[in-house]
Scaffold this active site. Structure first.
Site, PDB file in Angstrom:
ATOM      1  N   GLU A 177       0.870  -1.233  -0.105  1.00 53.61           N
ATOM      2  CA  GLU A 177      -0.113   0.117   0.035  1.00 53.61           C
ATOM      3  C   GLU A 177       0.949   1.130   0.000  1.00 53.61           C
ATOM      4  O   GLU A 177       1.975   1.339   0.738  1.00 53.61           O
ATOM      5  CB  GLU A 177      -0.949  -0.120   1.291  1.00 53.61           C
ATOM      6  N   ASP A 237       0.282   5.325   0.552  1.00 58.32           N
ATOM      7  CA  ASP A 237      -0.745   6.323   1.104  1.00 58.32           C
ATOM      8  C   ASP A 237      -0.525   7.779   0.982  1.00 58.32           C
ATOM      9  O   ASP A 237       0.660   8.053   1.360  1.00 58.32           O
ATOM     10  CB  ASP A 237      -0.923   6.062   2.541  1.00 58.32           C
ATOM     11  N   GLU A 246      -2.885  10.424   2.628  1.00 56.11           N
ATOM     12  CA  GLU A 246      -4.128  10.813   3.569  1.00 56.11           C
ATOM     13  C   GLU A 246      -4.357  12.364   4.042  1.00 56.11           C
ATOM     14  O   GLU A 246      -3.132  12.467   4.752  1.00 56.11           O
ATOM     15  CB  GLU A 246      -4.245   9.685   4.740  1.00 56.11           C
ATOM     16  N   THR A 303       1.601  10.300   4.989  1.00 56.87           N
ATOM     17  CA  THR A 303       2.341   9.387   3.861  1.00 56.87           C
ATOM     18  C   THR A 303       2.519   8.076   4.700  1.00 56.87           C
ATOM     19  O   THR A 303       3.104   8.131   5.748  1.00 56.87           O
ATOM     20  CB  THR A 303       3.157   9.776   3.173  1.00 56.87           C
ATOM     21  N   ASN A 304       2.516   6.871   4.073  1.00 49.59           N
ATOM     22  CA  ASN A 304       2.838   5.593   4.422  1.00 49.59           C
ATOM     23  C   ASN A 304       3.282   4.696   3.345  1.00 49.59           C
ATOM     24  O   ASN A 304       2.629   4.966   2.347  1.00 49.59           O
ATOM     25  CB  ASN A 304       1.930   5.068   5.334  1.00 49.59           C
ATOM     26  N   GLY A 342      -4.514  14.496  17.513  1.00 48.02           N
ATOM     27  CA  GLY A 342      -4.586  13.195  18.138  1.00 48.02           C
ATOM     28  C   GLY A 342      -5.903  12.657  18.748  1.00 48.02           C
ATOM     29  O   GLY A 342      -5.898  11.894  19.724  1.00 48.02           O
TER      30      GLY A 342
HETATM   31  C1  LIG Z   1      -4.227  20.632  13.231  1.00 48.21           C
HETATM   32  O1  LIG Z   1      -3.591  21.994  14.176  1.00 48.21           O
HETATM   33  C2  LIG Z   1      -2.725  21.715  14.938  1.00 48.21           C
HETATM   34  C3  LIG Z   1      -2.229  23.162  15.558  1.00 48.21           C
HETATM   35  O2  LIG Z   1      -2.073  24.044  14.694  1.00 48.21           O
HETATM   36  C4  LIG Z   1      -1.370  20.878  14.487  1.00 48.21           C
HETATM   37  O3  LIG Z   1      -0.504  20.842  15.523  1.00 48.21           O
HETATM   38  C5  LIG Z   1      -1.603  19.551  14.032  1.00 48.21           C
HETATM   39  O4  LIG Z   1      -0.663  18.922  13.256  1.00 48.21           O
HETATM   40  C6  LIG Z   1      -3.136  19.991  12.837  1.00 48.21           C
HETATM   41  N1  LIG Z   1      -3.378  18.770  12.127  1.00 48.21           N
HETATM   42  C7  LIG Z   1      -4.174  17.782  12.546  1.00 48.21           C
HETATM   43  C8  LIG Z   1      -4.825  16.709  11.635  1.00 48.21           C
HETATM   44  O5  LIG Z   1      -4.379  17.708  13.953  1.00 48.21           O
END
Ligand SMILES: *[C@@H]1O[C@H](CO)[C@@H](O)[C@H](O)[C@H]1NC(C)=O
Length: 279
Positions: free
Chosen positions: A98, A100, A102, A116-117, A196
């Site tokens: 795969e 990726d 995303e 990416t992966n 997260g």
């Molecule tokens: C969303 O925004 C935060 C703060 O700017 C950032 O740390 C993070 O990488 C961004 N993307 C996601 C998918 O959380």
């Protein structure tokens, strides 16, 4: 004579580019989401949407063993937290390969993350993540995957962002034997996608929509037992990154890379994966 020759050459070139451009109504199957996936503009554009009940997705009809795949995508605008727009190549079966790309959504004004992966023979864990140097929701941008026997290269608007080289000779599995389809989907991953998983999807903003156009699949088409590469092979089959590509990649990685598995020693207490110490 010479000007009509040039006109003819231009016409041939044009027809070649048009021929390599996929038609969504002929070259892909909508695989889920029913009416949430909509083809418009005579097959040149496709939109996917996501609501609380379902996301949506499509896949290429053909399978490929190596190729160059370009897709213009305009991502979900506004508050896209929790959503994932995926564009990837994958083979079938338990020991699948795969590749990726995303796009993990974010709160309005916060940057998308391009994840990416590379999986080879069922094993991934080779993530690199990036922020982008533009707003990917304001317009279409080109995201490309070039996959040949020597390396996999990821591009954003023609700028190389990542190379994964074939180090099979050093015992690192590489996707080189299994044909893959191209897949795209828009789905909900509020458990982990944004910051997260701390920021959830705001369903009052649904449906969420991402659009795709100018897709071109230039690859060796897999027939089930062999592959047929066609006339457009030469460009990508032997393509390697030249100095200017690598310089651009260095700039992107220095300024926009937010995660690299090769820098995550904590995650690999037995030692970093072999390819991390190979150039
Ligand atoms: C969303 O925004 C935060 C703060 O700017 C950032 O740390 C993070 O990488 C961004 N993307 C996601 C998918 O959380």
């Amino acid at each position: 004579m010479s000007s009509s020759f040039h006109a003819l050459a231009a016409l041939l070139l044009l027809s070649f580019f048009i021929a390599s451009m996929a038609d969504f109504s002929k070259d892909v199957d909508i695989t889920w989401g029913d009416q949430r996936a909509v083809v418009t503009n005579n097959g040149q554009q496709l939109s996917l949407s996501l609501d609380k009940t379902s996301g949506s997705g499509f896949q290429s009809k053909q399978e490929f063993l190596f190729g160059r795949f370009d897709m213009k995508i305009k991502l979900v605008p506004g508050n896209s937290a929790g959503t994932v727009t995926a564009y990837y190549l994958s083979s079938q079966g338990p020991l699948h390969d795969e590749i990726d790309m995303e796009f993990l959504g974010n709160l309005s004004g916060q940057p998308y993350t391009l994840h990416t992966n590379v999986y080879a023979q069922g094993k991934g864990n080779r993530e690199q993540q990036f922020h982008l140097w533009f707003d990917p929701t304001a317009d279409f941008h080109t995201y490309s995957i070039l996959w040949n026997p020597q390396q996999i290269m990821f591009y954003v608007d023609g700028a190389l962002i990542r190379v994964f080289r074939n180090h099979e000779s050093s015992g690192v599995p590489y996707p080189s034997k299994q044909a893959m389809r191209i897949y795209s989907s828009l789905w909900d991953a509020e458990d982990w996608a944004t910051q997260g998983g701390r920021v959830k999807t705001d369903w009052t903003k649904a449906p969420f929509t991402a659009s795709f156009r100018d897709v071109s699949f230039n690859g060796c088409v897999w027939t089930g037992s062999s592959s047929s590469c066609g006339p457009s092979t030469s460009g990508w089959m032997n393509q390697a990154a030249v100095t200017s590509d690598l310089q651009k990649m260095q700039w992107v990685q220095k300024n926009y890379m937010i995660y690299n598995y090769c820098n995550d020693a904590q995650r690999f207490p037995q030692g970093l994966p072999t390819e991390c110490s190979l150039s």
